[in-house]
Design an enzyme around this catalytic site. Structure first.
Site, mmCIF file in Angstrom:
data_model
loop_
_atom_site.group_PDB
_atom_site.id
_atom_site.type_symbol
_atom_site.label_atom_id
_atom_site.label_comp_id
_atom_site.label_asym_id
_atom_site.label_seq_id
_atom_site.Cartn_x
_atom_site.Cartn_y
_atom_site.Cartn_z
ATOM 1 N N HIS A 129 21.053 15.491 51.705
ATOM 2 C CA HIS A 129 22.196 15.210 52.581
ATOM 3 C C HIS A 129 22.113 15.955 53.907
ATOM 4 C CE1 HIS A 129 24.137 18.913 50.759
ATOM 5 N NE2 HIS A 129 24.552 19.033 52.003
ATOM 6 N N ASP A 159 19.539 15.235 45.195
ATOM 7 C CA ASP A 159 19.850 15.717 46.543
ATOM 8 C C ASP A 159 18.778 16.670 47.058
ATOM 9 O OD1 ASP A 159 21.216 15.837 48.896
ATOM 10 O OD2 ASP A 159 22.785 17.188 48.194
ATOM 11 N N GLY A 230 26.521 24.549 55.796
ATOM 12 C CA GLY A 230 25.367 25.067 56.526
ATOM 13 C C GLY A 230 24.388 25.785 55.618
ATOM 14 N N SER A 232 23.676 24.575 52.759
ATOM 15 C CA SER A 232 23.053 23.500 51.980
ATOM 16 C C SER A 232 21.550 23.454 52.218
ATOM 17 C CB SER A 232 23.659 22.150 52.364
ATOM 18 O OG SER A 232 24.988 22.041 51.929
ATOM 19 N N LEU A 287 13.093 5.123 29.275
ATOM 20 C CA LEU A 287 13.063 4.752 27.869
ATOM 21 C C LEU A 287 13.588 3.339 27.657
ATOM 22 C CD1 LEU A 287 12.485 5.656 24.967
ATOM 23 C CD2 LEU A 287 14.764 6.701 24.916
ATOM 24 N N GLY A 288 14.622 2.952 28.405
ATOM 25 C CA GLY A 288 15.139 1.593 28.312
ATOM 26 C C GLY A 288 16.186 1.415 27.224
ATOM 27 N N VAL A 289 17.169 2.327 27.157
ATOM 28 C CA VAL A 289 18.274 2.193 26.201
ATOM 29 C C VAL A 289 19.573 2.574 26.890
ATOM 30 C CG1 VAL A 289 16.937 2.637 24.095
ATOM 31 C CG2 VAL A 289 17.901 4.556 25.375
ATOM 32 N N ILE A 291 23.019 4.593 25.898
ATOM 33 C CA ILE A 291 23.298 5.602 24.879
ATOM 34 C C ILE A 291 24.685 6.198 25.073
ATOM 35 C CG2 ILE A 291 20.917 6.276 24.364
ATOM 36 C CD1 ILE A 291 21.129 8.438 26.471
#
Length: 500
Positions: A129, A159, A230, A232, A287-289, A291
């Site tokens: 950011h 970020d 500042g 950050s 993983l493709g689930v 949950i």
């Protein structure tokens, strides 16, 4: 004569000392003190707070101020602020609009932040950011040297951004530490550019670990060291001079530090930075689930020994489906690491390599089973996935039967369209709900579609009643339901004590 005698008597009343007794007493005292001191923590033995001056000299030259600039659109034509002639605000608005430039003219905007060098050849870390949308990034070192930075890659999810500067001589740099090696209460130091004031130092302690703000991969260190706007992108140091966090956010009703600051853990950042440095982007395992966490009621309903792991609510096309993962499985371990909840699983999978084959231990039908899953890439899957929008339409009334405080009806084609359930082939729709029932208390709603009871599919109320009675006969106090709401699946445990 009498006064002189009195003085002699007073002196004579002082007892005589044996030097050997005095020496013995001193030695005994010193030995006792040594035992007490040796039992204290190392830093308590010094009797003073740590001196950070040497640490500042050790790492300060690697911390930088970051100034970014970008061109933004000027004010468009149309209505402008109207103030009465002679109003105290008249001059203010005129000055403001003059700074904005003429109608439609672009203007340059600047922002400030912090960062730190992680290699002698000029790689730097900051927050995404801080540099997002910038067309120029200027780096200023503590000695006043200024260099233009190139953006290598960003990861909005955590970020984090990686920059690069070119310099003839090697640059001072700092290294990452392992945040997991530290404890709550240990000293830390923040360095950066708060409120544009330039090089600045603040100190405090680690207040907590594992804080989550809103991201899937959040693993923030909380500290009471002053972090302000500042800061950050700047480093959070341990006493050895290693970076254990990247200062990212504060919790404050005023916009200034109130002692609740957050730094993204180095254990997350190091993996992100390595990928940005190699690929210019992140490549997380997938993983493709879908949950959810396992609560106590769900664990009891499944005969799971403890409420932990990640319960699978949906298995779309992807690596998990190919490996045989099923809806209702509880993932207990991934690649040899025990899973406590969904957040931990998401983080561990994301840290895994794309294309890697891992062992996944699942709990299914009262027993455990090990599956081998070859991971895909999360970024690719997210780009291809378009989540369907939900519907607030109240479902049409259909023939219903009441059970457990719910009026249930089979899922019809018309209801399927209204409830965004085109891919659901069976199930029961909740048409009405008793507001004082267990079902309402647990969070079920009108319009929810119950597709499974005790991990078995249901298409009519008779099947639902049969499965509920079987659970009662088995002595269960609750049953596990799989529901779909606005297209999203979720397991819930429903108490079944007492009649219908």
């Amino acid at each position: 004569m009498q006064r002189s005698q009195a003085r002699v008597i007073a002196r004579s009343q002082t007892p005589s000392f044996d030097p050997r007794l005095i020496l013995g007493a001193v030695l005994a005292t010193l030995m006792a003190l040594a035992l007490v001191v040796s039992s204290l923590p190392a830093r308590a033995q010094t009797g003073a707070l740590p001196d950070f001056a040497d640490l500042v000299d050790q790492v300060g030259d690697a911390v930088v101020n970051i100034t970014t600039s970008s061109v933004v659109a000027g004010r468009a034509g149309g209505p402008q602020p109207q103030v009465p002639d002679g109003s105290p605000l008249e001059d203010f608005f005129e000055d403001f609009l003059d700074r904005q430039g003429p109608d439609g003219a672009p203007r340059r905007s600047q922002a400030l932040g912090s960062g730190f060098v992680i290699s002698e050849d000029g790689y730097l870390v900051t927050n995404n950011h801080v540099i997002e949308g910038a067309d120029e990034i200027m780096i200023e070192f503590r000695d006043g040297t200024e260099l233009v930075a190139e953006l290598i890659g960003t990861d909005p999810t955590t970020d984090i951004a990686l920059l690069k500067v070119e310099n003839d001589a090697p640059l001072p740099f700092v290294e990452f530490g392992v945040s997991a090696d530290h404890r709550v209460g240990e000293w830390v130091m923040v360095m950066g550019n708060p409120l544009g004031q330039g090089f600045s130092v603040s100190v405090g302690v680690i207040s907590a670990f594992g804080r989550s703000l809103q991201g899937s991969y959040d693993d923030f260190i909380q500290t009471d060291a002053a972090i302000n706007q500042g800061n950050s992108g700047g480093p959070l140091f341990n006493l050895e001079g290693d970076v254990i966090g990247v200062n990212t956010a504060i919790l404050s009703p005023t916009g200034g530090s109130i002692g609740i600051g957050f730094a993204m853990s180095s254990d997350v950042v190091t993996n992100v930075v390595a990928q940005l440095r190699e690929f210019g982007e992140t490549r997380r395992g997938w993983l493709g689930v879908r949950i959810q966490d396992v609560d106590e009621a769900m664990a009891e309903a499944m005969d799971l020994e403890e409420a932990r792991g990640a319960m699978v609510t949906d298995v779309p096309t992807g690596p998990a489906l190919d490996a045989g993962v099923e809806v209702g499985d509880v993932i207990l371990s991934f690649d040899g690491r025990d899973i406590s909840d969904t957040r931990e699983l998401v983080r561990i999978v994301g840290e895994s390599n794309v294309g890697e084959t891992v062992r996944v231990l699942v709990f299914r039908d009262g027993a455990t089973e090990t599956l081998r899953v070859t991971l895909g890439r999360r970024e690719t899957a997210e780009a291809a996935d378009a989540a369907p929008e939900g519907s607030d339409t109240t479902p049409d009334v259909a023939p219903t039967s009441e059970i457990l405080g719910m009026s249930l009806a089979p899922l019809t084609d018309e209801l399927r369209e209204q409830l965004n359930a085109q891919n659901v082939s069976g199930g029961l729709v909740i048409q009405e709900l008793d507001p004082v029932s267990e079902a309402a208390e647990m969070g079920l709603r009108v319009g929810d579609i119950i597709t499974e009871v005790t991990q078995q599919s249901v298409e009519n109320v008779a099947e639902f009643q049969t499965l509920v009675q079987a659970a009662r006969d088995a002595g269960q106090q609750s049953i596990l339901l799989l529901i779909r709401r606005d297209g999203n699946p979720r397991f819930m445990a429903l108490a079944i004590d007492g009649g219908n």
